[in-house]
Design an enzyme around this catalytic site. Structure first.
Site, mmCIF file in Angstrom:
data_model
loop_
_atom_site.group_PDB
_atom_site.id
_atom_site.type_symbol
_atom_site.label_atom_id
_atom_site.label_comp_id
_atom_site.label_asym_id
_atom_site.label_seq_id
_atom_site.Cartn_x
_atom_site.Cartn_y
_atom_site.Cartn_z
ATOM 1 N N HIS A 106 0.855 -1.183 0.000
ATOM 2 C CA HIS A 106 0.000 0.000 0.000
ATOM 3 C C HIS A 106 0.893 1.236 0.000
ATOM 4 C CE1 HIS A 106 -3.717 -2.204 0.724
ATOM 5 N NE2 HIS A 106 -3.006 -2.985 1.525
ATOM 6 N N CYS A 165 -2.178 5.501 -4.399
ATOM 7 C CA CYS A 165 -2.863 4.209 -4.514
ATOM 8 C C CYS A 165 -3.922 4.266 -5.616
ATOM 9 C CB CYS A 165 -3.504 3.838 -3.184
ATOM 10 S SG CYS A 165 -4.327 2.236 -3.212
#
Length: 112
Positions: A22, A34
Site C-alpha cells: 500500500h 494508490c
C-alpha cells in the site's frame, strides 16, 4: 510502499507484473498514489482482456494490496502485439507516478 515488479522475457517483452503493498500516502479513500496505481494497473488489465482478446492469469488478495498478472504462454501474434503496447503504456504511466511519488512506489524490472 507499493512494490511493482515487471518481468520481461529475454527478448524484452513483458510477460507478467506484480503489485504488492500500500502506498500509505494518505488515509484510505484519499490516497492519490494508490488510486493512480490502481487505475493504471486495473485499466491495463481490462484493456488487455477487451482489446487484445487475451485471458491472462490474474491473482488478487482480499482487501487489496496485491495484484499479479501473467500473459498466457501461447498467444496469437496480433493479440500479443496489442497486449505489449498496452503493458508498455502501463509501465510509462507507473514510472510517471514513481517520478513524482518515489517514496510511495518503487518499480523493479527483471529480465530473464
Amino acid at each position: 510502499m507499493i512494490q511493482v515488479t515487471i518481468q520481461r522475457s529475454k527478448d524484452g517483452f513483458i510477460r507478467s507484473f506484480t503489485l504488492k503493498g500500500h502506498a500509505d500516502f494518505a488515509e484510505h479513500g484519499k490516497d492519490i498514489v494508490c488510486a493512480g496505481v490502481s487505475a493504471v494497473s486495473f485499466g491495463t488489465v481490462n484493456a488487455v482482456i477487451k482489446l487484445a482478446k487475451v485471458e491472462p492469469l490474474i491473482k488478487q488478495a482480499d482487501g487489496g494490496g496485491f495484484l499479479q498478472f501473467q500473459l498466457p504462454d501461447k498467444m496469437e501474434t496480433e493479440s500479443f502485439a496489442k497486449a505489449q503496447v498496452l503493458l508498455e503504456g502501463m509501465v510509462v504511466s507507473l514510472k510517471t507516478i514513481e517520478q513524482q511519488y518515489g517514496e510511495f512506489i518503487q518499480i523493479h524490472i527483471h529480465q530473464e
